[in-house]
Design an enzyme around this catalytic site. Sequence first.
Site, PDB file in Angstrom:
ATOM      1  N   GLY A 130       0.750  -1.033  -0.100  1.00 16.07           N
ATOM      2  CA  GLY A 130       0.076  -0.107   0.158  1.00 16.07           C
ATOM      3  C   GLY A 130       0.701   1.427   0.038  1.00 16.07           C
ATOM      4  CG  ASP A 181      -1.257  -1.952   7.862  1.00 16.81           C
ATOM      5  OD1 ASP A 181      -2.309  -2.564   7.546  1.00 16.81           O
ATOM      6  OD2 ASP A 181      -0.235  -1.670   6.735  1.00 16.81           O
TER       7      ASP A 181
HETATM    8  N1  LIG Z   1      12.020  -6.343   5.456  1.00 15.39           N
HETATM    9  C1  LIG Z   1      11.652  -7.020   4.573  1.00 15.39           C
HETATM   10  N2  LIG Z   1      12.420  -8.401   4.240  1.00 15.39           N
HETATM   11  C2  LIG Z   1      11.920  -9.009   3.196  1.00 15.39           C
HETATM   12  N3  LIG Z   1      10.853  -8.794   2.521  1.00 15.39           N
HETATM   13  C3  LIG Z   1       9.960  -7.908   2.679  1.00 15.39           C
HETATM   14  C4  LIG Z   1      10.355  -6.847   3.783  1.00 15.39           C
HETATM   15  N4  LIG Z   1       9.385  -5.904   3.967  1.00 15.39           N
HETATM   16  C5  LIG Z   1       8.385  -6.322   2.851  1.00 15.39           C
HETATM   17  N5  LIG Z   1       8.745  -7.474   2.235  1.00 15.39           N
HETATM   18  C6  LIG Z   1       8.005  -8.170   1.168  1.00 15.39           C
HETATM   19  O1  LIG Z   1       7.498  -7.285   0.418  1.00 15.39           O
HETATM   20  C7  LIG Z   1       6.005  -7.049   0.336  1.00 15.39           C
HETATM   21  C8  LIG Z   1       5.291  -5.760   0.167  1.00 15.39           C
HETATM   22  O2  LIG Z   1       5.683  -5.070   1.482  1.00 15.39           O
HETATM   23  P1  LIG Z   1       4.841  -3.837   1.862  1.00 15.39           P
HETATM   24  O3  LIG Z   1       5.393  -2.797   0.939  1.00 15.39           O
HETATM   25  O4  LIG Z   1       5.139  -3.541   3.485  1.00 15.39           O
HETATM   26  O5  LIG Z   1       3.277  -4.378   1.812  1.00 15.39           O
HETATM   27  P2  LIG Z   1       2.628  -5.165   2.587  1.00 15.39           P
HETATM   28  O6  LIG Z   1       2.936  -5.450   3.754  1.00 15.39           O
HETATM   29  O7  LIG Z   1       1.014  -4.358   2.534  1.00 15.39           O
HETATM   30  O8  LIG Z   1       2.387  -6.397   1.823  1.00 15.39           O
HETATM   31  C9  LIG Z   1       5.721  -7.948   1.490  1.00 15.39           C
HETATM   32  O9  LIG Z   1       4.566  -8.710   1.347  1.00 15.39           O
HETATM   33  C10 LIG Z   1       6.947  -8.867   1.682  1.00 15.39           C
HETATM   34  O10 LIG Z   1       6.743 -10.057   1.035  1.00 15.39           O
END
Ligand SMILES: Nc1ncnc2c1ncn2[C@@H]1O[C@H](COP(=O)(O)OP(=O)(O)O)[C@@H](O)[C@H]1O
Length: 603
Positions: free
Chosen positions: A323, A439
């Site tokens: 998002g 969230d």
């Molecule tokens: N710190 C992290 N390490 C590894 N993968 C991550 C990390 N943060 C996010 N991701 C991956 O990126 C995707 C998108 O994250 P994010 O932008 O926070 O959206 P959401 O939490 O709504 O899915 C997550 O679903 C996860 O698979």
Amino acid sequence: MKMHELVLILTVIFAATLFSSCCLALTEDGMTLLEIKSSLNDSRNLLGNWQATDESPCKWTGISCHTHDQRVRSINLPYMQLGGIISPSIGRLDKLQRLALHQNSLHGSIPNEITNCTELRALYLRANYLQGGIPANIGNLLFLTILDLSSNSLKGAIPSSLGRLTHLHYLNLSTNFFSGEIPDFGALSAFGNKSFIGNLDLCGQQVHKPCRTSMGFPAVLPHASSDEVAVPTKRSSHYMKGVLIGAMSTMGLALVVLLAFLWICLLSKKERAVKRYTEVRKQVDQETSTKLITFHGDMPYPSCEIIEKLEALDEEDVVGSGGFGTVYRMVMNDCGTFAVKRIDRSREGSDQVFERELEILGSIKHINLVNLRGYCRLPATKLLIYDYLSMGSLDDFLHEHGEGQQLLNWSARLKIALGSARGLAYLHHDCCPKIIHRDIKSSNILLDENLEPHVSDFGLAKLLVDEEAHVTTVVAGTFGYLAPEYLQSGRATEKSDVYSFGVLLLELVTGKRPTDPTFVKRGLNVVGWMNTLLKENRLEDVIDKRCADADMETVEAILEIAARCTDANPDDRPSMNQVLQLLEQEVMSPCPSDFYESHSDYC
Ligand SMILES: Nc1ncnc2c1ncn2[C@@H]1O[C@H](COP(=O)(O)OP(=O)(O)O)[C@@H](O)[C@H]1O
Ligand SMILES: *[C@@H]1O[C@H](CO)[C@@H](O)[C@H](O)[C@H]1NC(C)=O
Ligand SMILES: *[C@@H]1O[C@H](CO)[C@@H](O)[C@H](O)[C@H]1NC(C)=O
Ligand SMILES: *[C@@H]1O[C@H](CO)[C@@H](O)[C@H](O)[C@H]1NC(C)=O
Ligand SMILES: *[C@@H]1O[C@H](CO)[C@@H](O)[C@H](O)[C@H]1NC(C)=O
Ligand SMILES: [Mg+2]
């Protein structure tokens, strides 16, 4: 404010609470619980908050109540090292649905009065030193679903009235001294030898052992009535006890004030600690308006290397998007790996406020939280630098059945529930200022190589989304997790986080997204769906088929916790600390010394 003024105010507040609580009587159920406590040997004083001066027992350790009438619904005191006996007074708790006293050191018999608790659904008395027989009238407990009496010193015959319990799904009478013929009747015929292993001398079709008969009679006559005399209880009048406890709590007042002192001292120390940690390294390049902030030694690389790597991120490095933006994987020259979130949208507001709030988020350290390591403002974008969690999100694990991915079994899910609760409880209760996550959802629970959970994106929603706009701009994936009052008012509280956590627990149990068509088809959300299934006692339909190692006992306990977290009334939901305590009681290995260890403090 000066210290002595504070103390004065605190004293007045405590005196007022004491005064008001002394004049409201404890409910009948509360009195009954105190009688039950008086026959337990609580040598470690784990039931210290069971106080006669309270108005209601509903917040006492191990107790939960029905919300409409505040009657006691469950007693959960497993692994508490409780000695003593189960008081016959238990029979007065006639709205009790769950009694879990397993893994203690209780002796004496199972009181016959327990058959007065006709709404009982689950009875766990496993691993105590209980003697005597099973109450003959156990068949009165028509709703009983789970009966675990294994590993005690119970003896006598198995009462045939057990066969009347049509809801019974789980029965364990193993490792006791039961004898005689197992009645082959009703519900009893359905259980196999695993329910009866390790008894003195049982026979019947269930254990594949015919009963020796002479002239058509079983060799050992089933003798259904319990032959042990109930152990007499010490009956001190509870009026006296009330007076005593009252006197003790007055003395406690002095102690409380002293503790308040200590607490204030501790608090100011903690604030200092935060200051120390939030020392940040700032690098500003006026010409290109590039700015890099890293938090307390979290990025041990030269600024130029970090900025170079950040600028070089492209499509190939994308690991996901959500998002607020796109997430990239950034690998440093020494192979250190980080996750970088490029913020696509952001609230209008001063950069200074934004950076100050980020510094607070960057100062929060806990084993179950994803560490925010830095922030970078490039000419065109804002970037947040986080720990990289190699196993990705819980959402992927549960719902993307890709490339022969490792399945999450039940014990892995329990570990995830417990760790996530720890992270969230830390945000709510140990951080100053406290942080509301806003969230909580499975894609914000990230897993490391050991499948240990780390909660991510805490506080980000507040930082990036306008208060007023929030509810309408909710990201699609978040929808099923939001508490009803949050959806209505747009105001997030700790209790709305607790609701989302409850939904997360349901997701772990069912393996289904909260927006799964199964629920939506029936016009329900996951919470409503669970409640209908539980009413119909269809526990086994709830559990994710992939959890072959799930046992009814913990599933049922987790569902109860989830039900409390998703209570429609935010005030009736437990706090995260209480949730954590409930989970620990249910989930932990039989190693009580670990339980009450204070959670290490990184703040
Ligand atoms: N710190 C992290 N390490 C590894 N993968 C991550 C990390 N943060 C996010 N991701 C991956 O990126 C995707 C998108 O994250 P994010 O932008 O926070 O959206 P959401 O939490 O709504 O899915 C997550 O679903 C996860 O698979
Ligand atoms: C309570 O338990 C402790 C140790 O568990 C024991 O030393 C003590 O004697 C017990 N007290 C009673 C009254 O049984
Ligand atoms: C059994 O329950 C009734 C209320 O349903 C109560 O009045 C009675 O005292 C209870 N009996 C015992 C032995 O606890
Ligand atoms: C229990 O029953 C199963 C078959 O239902 C049988 O294979 C097993 O050997 C039995 N175990 C014991 C200890 O009798
Ligand atoms: C009953 O308990 C015993 C020991 O506590 C265990 O070995 C057995 O598997 C249990 N039976 C069932 C049906 O779960
Ligand atoms: Mg996220």
